[in-house]
Design an enzyme around this catalytic site. Structure first.
Site, PDB file in Angstrom:
ATOM      1  N   GLY A   7       2.000 -12.228  -1.968  1.00 45.33           N
ATOM      2  CA  GLY A   7       2.409 -11.241  -1.391  1.00 45.33           C
ATOM      3  C   GLY A   7       1.715 -10.698  -0.250  1.00 45.33           C
ATOM      4  N   ALA A   8       1.079 -11.846   0.912  1.00 43.16           N
ATOM      5  CA  ALA A   8       0.127 -11.264   1.552  1.00 43.16           C
ATOM      6  C   ALA A   8       0.843 -10.748   3.006  1.00 43.16           C
ATOM      7  CB  ALA A   8      -0.638 -12.619   2.095  1.00 43.16           C
ATOM      8  N   ALA A  10       0.764  -6.595   4.717  1.00 41.90           N
ATOM      9  CA  ALA A  10      -0.263  -5.832   5.287  1.00 41.90           C
ATOM     10  C   ALA A  10      -1.469  -5.747   4.628  1.00 41.90           C
ATOM     11  CB  ALA A  10       0.174  -4.316   5.608  1.00 41.90           C
ATOM     12  N   ILE A  11      -1.552  -5.354   3.147  1.00 41.35           N
ATOM     13  CA  ILE A  11      -2.707  -4.986   2.360  1.00 41.35           C
ATOM     14  C   ILE A  11      -3.265  -6.149   1.868  1.00 41.35           C
ATOM     15  CG2 ILE A  11      -3.654  -4.134   0.201  1.00 41.35           C
ATOM     16  CD1 ILE A  11      -2.930  -1.985   2.167  1.00 41.35           C
ATOM     17  N   LYS A 205      -3.493   8.796  -7.331  1.00 39.60           N
ATOM     18  CA  LYS A 205      -2.687   8.125  -6.152  1.00 39.60           C
ATOM     19  C   LYS A 205      -1.015   8.496  -6.310  1.00 39.60           C
ATOM     20  CE  LYS A 205      -1.727   4.154  -3.410  1.00 39.60           C
ATOM     21  NZ  LYS A 205      -2.195   2.854  -3.321  1.00 39.60           N
ATOM     22  N   ASN A 209       2.410   9.962  -4.315  1.00 41.97           N
ATOM     23  CA  ASN A 209       3.437   9.126  -4.273  1.00 41.97           C
ATOM     24  C   ASN A 209       4.787   9.384  -4.715  1.00 41.97           C
ATOM     25  OD1 ASN A 209       2.072   7.172  -2.544  1.00 41.97           O
ATOM     26  ND2 ASN A 209       1.571   5.628  -4.104  1.00 41.97           N
TER      27      ASN A 209
END
Length: 325
Positions: A7-8, A10-11, A205, A209
């Site tokens: 799942g390459a 943005a991050i 976190k 969210n």
């Protein structure tokens, strides 16, 4: 050490460039125009200060091309993971570690968690136990992702801020596999502390969210507005207090209080949350991992979540009406 980032976007792309620059044996799984651009001209990273780097990367949409890995770092949106577990199997060998760099309450949350809920599975984030059965919880290494980045165009990642990826074993140990990955990420210029209480970081976190994301998607208010408007601040605060009650019942310790966390959101400024961005782009939103899971945990632990449930009903309907449910 073979590392695959599944799942390459943005991050994952940001992490991939940094690892490739450091000489790591890293491969990327992606799809569509972004994959095509990486295969044709490499992957470009634009750093915070404007410095631009391009690296040649091994990238494919077929995990069978890449073979078994030492680490598979999953950086997909939470709702996308269960459906691709079968597709990921060629990456998984006898000693492969699955690094769960996914937002929200993780599917493995109750693995090796002391107490009455040890081994509990969460339908909201892992429908049909797809990940629990398809990966196996003993393979998992937790990861809390802090950087902000975006795919500015296919094959190009713009890094906005942050470089920390906190790692943690479900049982809190400083295992060899956690320390080895931490060393590899640190060698690539990333911060990768191994935390004994990774669930505490997950909840801090998640606090933001859980509340900021759906409220912003419903109101189209940026963080600075929704955190300072008296009405929406009160709604966010109500959701966070309900979540804190659940988390503390599960043994979590919060290092800051609710109002300080909301003030931190306001300080980010005129930011559009990822859920709002996904809604505008016609993409499914991470509703269940961020909000639905907290409601499920409230039911499990016997702690009512009326504010969370109200916002959950609204954002689910918003997704349905937008055709992205």
């Amino acid at each position: 050490m073979k590392i695959c980032i599944f799942g390459a976007g943005a991050i994952g792309g940001y992490m991939g460039v940094k690892l490739a620059q450091a000489g790591a044996d890293v491969s990327l799984v992606a799809r569509g125009p972004h994959l095509a651009a990486m295969q044709e001209k490499g992957l470009t990273l634009i750093e915070e200060g404007g410095e631009t780097t391009n690296v040649a990367v091994t990238a494919s949409d077929n995990p069978a091309d890449l073979g078994p890995q030492d680490y598979v770092i999953v950086t997909l949106k939470a709702h996308s993971v269960p459906g691709v577990v079968p597709h990921m199997q060629p990456l998984i060998g006898p000693d492969t570690t699955i690094v769960s760099g996914v937002n929200g309450v993780p599917w493995w949350y109750f693995h090796k968690l002391d107490g009455p809920y040890e081994g509990t599975r969460l339908e909201s984030v892992d429908p049909g136990n797809a990940q629990w059965d398809g990966f196996g919880p003993d393979r998992v290494l937790g990861c809390v992702v802090y950087p902000a980045a975006e795919v500015s165009e296919p094959g190009t990642i713009k890094h906005i801020e942050g470089n920390r990826f906190s790692l943690g074993e479900p049982d809190g140990s400083k295992s060899d596999r956690a320390l080895a990955l931490s060393k590899a990420l640190s060698s690539a210029g990333l911060k990768a502390p191994v935390r004994p209480r990774i669930r505490d970081e997950i909840w801090v976190k998640l606090w933001g969210n859980l509340s900021f994301n759906p409220i912003s998607a419903l109101t189209h208010a940026t963080l600075d507005v929704l955190c300072t408007d008296p009405g929406t601040r009160a709604v966010a605060r109500g959701m966070m207090v309900e979540a804190q009650t659940i988390a503390e019942a599960l043994g979590v310790k919060f290092p800051i209080d609710v109002d300080r966390r909301i003030d931190g959101g306001a300080a980010v400024g005129a930011h559009r949350t990822s859920m709002w961005q996904d809604l505008d782009a016609g993409r499914p939103m991470e509703i269940e991992a961020l909000v639905g899971a907290v409601s499920e945990l409230g039911t499990l632990t016997g702690h009512p979540t009326p504010t969370v449930d109200t916002v959950l009903a609204l954002i689910r309907l918003r997704a349905k009406m937008a055709g992205v449910a």
